[in-house]
Design a protein around this motif. Structure first.
Motif, PDB file in Angstrom:
ATOM      1  N   ALA A 167      31.042 -14.185  -7.068  1.00 55.87           N
ATOM      2  CA  ALA A 167      30.311 -14.000  -5.842  1.00 55.87           C
ATOM      3  C   ALA A 167      31.012 -14.174  -4.482  1.00 55.87           C
ATOM      4  CB  ALA A 167      29.063 -14.518  -5.727  1.00 55.87           C
ATOM      5  N   ARG A 168      31.451 -15.601  -4.425  1.00 56.42           N
ATOM      6  CA  ARG A 168      32.450 -16.018  -3.392  1.00 56.42           C
ATOM      7  C   ARG A 168      33.587 -14.950  -3.044  1.00 56.42           C
ATOM      8  NH1 ARG A 168      33.369 -22.184  -2.495  1.00 56.42           N
ATOM      9  NH2 ARG A 168      31.319 -22.175  -2.102  1.00 56.42           N
ATOM     10  N   THR A 169      34.493 -14.838  -4.123  1.00 54.89           N
ATOM     11  CA  THR A 169      35.531 -14.286  -3.945  1.00 54.89           C
ATOM     12  C   THR A 169      35.316 -12.719  -3.697  1.00 54.89           C
ATOM     13  OG1 THR A 169      36.890 -15.721  -5.469  1.00 54.89           O
ATOM     14  CG2 THR A 169      37.827 -13.400  -5.023  1.00 54.89           C
ATOM     15  N   ALA A 170      34.191 -12.082  -4.436  1.00 54.84           N
ATOM     16  CA  ALA A 170      33.931 -10.743  -4.147  1.00 54.84           C
ATOM     17  C   ALA A 170      33.617 -10.517  -2.477  1.00 54.84           C
ATOM     18  CB  ALA A 170      32.733 -10.586  -5.199  1.00 54.84           C
ATOM     19  N   GLU A 171      32.699 -11.468  -1.899  1.00 57.10           N
ATOM     20  CA  GLU A 171      32.439 -11.309  -0.643  1.00 57.10           C
ATOM     21  C   GLU A 171      33.499 -11.417   0.335  1.00 57.10           C
ATOM     22  OE1 GLU A 171      29.411 -14.536  -0.142  1.00 57.10           O
ATOM     23  OE2 GLU A 171      27.951 -13.310  -1.404  1.00 57.10           O
ATOM     24  N   ALA A 172      34.606 -12.415  -0.091  1.00 56.29           N
ATOM     25  CA  ALA A 172      35.741 -12.625   0.695  1.00 56.29           C
ATOM     26  C   ALA A 172      36.570 -11.295   0.736  1.00 56.29           C
ATOM     27  CB  ALA A 172      36.548 -13.635   0.105  1.00 56.29           C
ATOM     28  N   LEU A 173      36.606 -10.696  -0.660  1.00 54.17           N
ATOM     29  CA  LEU A 173      37.404  -9.382  -0.622  1.00 54.17           C
ATOM     30  C   LEU A 173      37.070  -8.371   0.152  1.00 54.17           C
ATOM     31  CD1 LEU A 173      38.101  -9.390  -4.574  1.00 54.17           C
ATOM     32  CD2 LEU A 173      39.842  -9.455  -2.711  1.00 54.17           C
ATOM     33  N   ARG A 174      35.489  -8.191   0.142  1.00 57.07           N
ATOM     34  CA  ARG A 174      34.874  -7.229   1.030  1.00 57.07           C
ATOM     35  C   ARG A 174      35.109  -7.567   2.458  1.00 57.07           C
ATOM     36  NH1 ARG A 174      28.689  -7.887   0.331  1.00 57.07           N
ATOM     37  NH2 ARG A 174      29.278  -9.690   1.708  1.00 57.07           N
ATOM     38  N   ASP A 175      34.507  -8.629   3.031  1.00 62.92           N
ATOM     39  CA  ASP A 175      34.774  -8.919   4.353  1.00 62.92           C
ATOM     40  C   ASP A 175      35.776  -8.790   4.908  1.00 62.92           C
ATOM     41  OD1 ASP A 175      32.076  -9.225   3.883  1.00 62.92           O
ATOM     42  OD2 ASP A 175      31.806 -11.548   4.212  1.00 62.92           O
ATOM     43  N   THR A 176      37.013  -9.363   4.364  1.00 69.74           N
ATOM     44  CA  THR A 176      38.332  -9.396   4.706  1.00 69.74           C
ATOM     45  C   THR A 176      38.839  -8.012   4.867  1.00 69.74           C
ATOM     46  OG1 THR A 176      38.585 -11.607   3.940  1.00 69.74           O
ATOM     47  CG2 THR A 176      40.607 -10.437   4.408  1.00 69.74           C
ATOM     48  N   SER A 177      38.726  -7.154   3.658  1.00 69.36           N
ATOM     49  CA  SER A 177      39.253  -5.675   3.791  1.00 69.36           C
ATOM     50  C   SER A 177      38.333  -4.887   5.084  1.00 69.36           C
ATOM     51  CB  SER A 177      38.554  -5.226   2.474  1.00 69.36           C
ATOM     52  OG  SER A 177      39.289  -5.704   1.541  1.00 69.36           O
ATOM     53  N   LEU A 178      37.112  -5.108   5.340  1.00 62.84           N
ATOM     54  CA  LEU A 178      36.349  -4.383   6.302  1.00 62.84           C
ATOM     55  C   LEU A 178      37.108  -5.030   7.582  1.00 62.84           C
ATOM     56  CD1 LEU A 178      32.972  -4.434   4.893  1.00 62.84           C
ATOM     57  CD2 LEU A 178      34.198  -2.502   5.320  1.00 62.84           C
ATOM     58  N   ALA A 179      37.514  -6.017   8.062  1.00 60.78           N
ATOM     59  CA  ALA A 179      37.963  -6.709   9.155  1.00 60.78           C
ATOM     60  C   ALA A 179      39.193  -6.123   9.155  1.00 60.78           C
ATOM     61  CB  ALA A 179      37.675  -8.070   9.162  1.00 60.78           C
ATOM     62  N   ILE A 180      40.066  -6.139   8.444  1.00 63.76           N
ATOM     63  CA  ILE A 180      41.329  -5.564   8.512  1.00 63.76           C
ATOM     64  C   ILE A 180      41.025  -4.149   8.739  1.00 63.76           C
ATOM     65  CG2 ILE A 180      43.616  -5.045   7.436  1.00 63.76           C
ATOM     66  CD1 ILE A 180      43.114  -7.533   5.502  1.00 63.76           C
ATOM     67  N   PHE A 181      40.488  -3.320   8.050  1.00 65.12           N
ATOM     68  CA  PHE A 181      40.257  -2.023   8.437  1.00 65.12           C
ATOM     69  C   PHE A 181      39.931  -1.890   9.905  1.00 65.12           C
ATOM     70  CE2 PHE A 181      38.542   2.306   8.477  1.00 65.12           C
ATOM     71  CZ  PHE A 181      39.348   2.958   7.646  1.00 65.12           C
TER      72      PHE A 181
END
Length: 282
Positions: A167-181
């Motif tokens: 869960a922690r890594t999944a949330e980091a992948l999602r949130d970081t991807s959206l922020a970069i985008f």
């Protein structure tokens, strides 16, 4: 056949780049892009001249504009052979996550096809009645499971990402991807370019820090559209390899080996790559 590089050992060849390891260093890799091009998960027989240097330079440019996101560049840890310097990146080895982190702010391509079938993309429900090329109010995270070479990536819901990486890594992948985008889309908008969608790849470094890897925000990993044309209602006026996708869709049923690209398609694609890089980087 991959070239021999002094001071480096050949590791493997991927779709559009070759990997080397510096002799005596097990913490670094040299990613050497080539002019091969892939579409519909196939490496095509005709290269696009100049593609490798353009995309490598653009990736470096984007990394420099994302200072708050750790990336895998290793700078000048060891000298890079001059014969590949314009198309190579010396990087730190990462423990890569098996997830393509796709972000979309436009419904098109395979995402639109999935939406037409089930009303959602990667489990993200979307409003009824969307048309190909419609822009969403906010970018959405639509992950995919990384397939083996030659196979198709599979869109998966966020819950499956949690199962794969926690869960922690999944949330980091999602949130970081959206922020970069959001950062990249704003920069592209300033230059008259609509970033329709893109994909990121992440891994953990030796300290367990989530780190951005692979190529970033290139025409091969992203859909870039002309913003002025989009505002006029002309959707899909593309700066990426959509020229190649369109030609293949019209001349190939997807079975067997893809046909050779004609000279005109190769030349137009190379010109669009150059135009995009010039427009984005100024």
């Amino acid at each position: 056949m991959s070239a021999a590089l002094p001071g480096f050992e050949f590791v493997t060849a991927g779709k559009v780049r070759d990997l080397y390891a510096p002799v005596g260093r097990d913490d670094l890799l040299l990613l050497v892009a080539n002019d091969r091009v892939s579409a519909f998960d196939q490496v095509l027989s005709r290269p696009v001249p100049g593609r490798a240097a353009l995309l490598t330079g653009l990736t470096r440019w984007w990394f420099a504009r994302l200072p708050d996101v750790p990336n895998h560049l290793a700078a000048d840890a060891v000298p890079v052979p001059t014969e590949v310097a314009d198309r190579a990146m010396l990087v730190r080895r990462l423990s890569m996550h098996p997830v393509e982190c796709v972000v979309r702010q436009v419904v098109t391509g395979s995402g639109y096809q999935e939406y037409r079938r089930v009303g959602s993309i990667s489990g993200v429900p979307l409003p009824e009645g969307l048309q190909d090329g419609d822009r969403l109010p906010e970018p959405i995270f639509t992950p995919a499971y990384k397939a083996e070479l030659g196979a198709h990536d599979e869109n998966i819901p966020f819950e499956e990402v949690v199962d794969l990486v926690g869960a922690r890594t999944a949330e980091a992948l999602r949130d970081t991807s959206l922020a970069i985008f959001r950062t990249a889309a704003a920069i592209a908008d300033e230059r008259g370019v609509l970033l329709a969608d893109t994909k990121f790849e992440f891994g953990d470094d030796e300290r367990g820090v989530l780190t951005l890897g692979d190529e970033v925000l290139t025409p091969d990993s992203s859909r870039y559209w002309d913003a002025a044309a989009y505002a006029e209602g002309r959707r899909g006026v593309s700066f990426d390899k959509q020229i190649i996708r369109d030609w293949l869709s019209a001349h190939w049923d997807g079975r067997g080996t893809a046909p050779d690209l004609p000279d005109e398609v190769v030349a137009r694609t190379a010109a669009r790559y150059r135009e995009l890089v010039d427009r984005i980087t100024g």
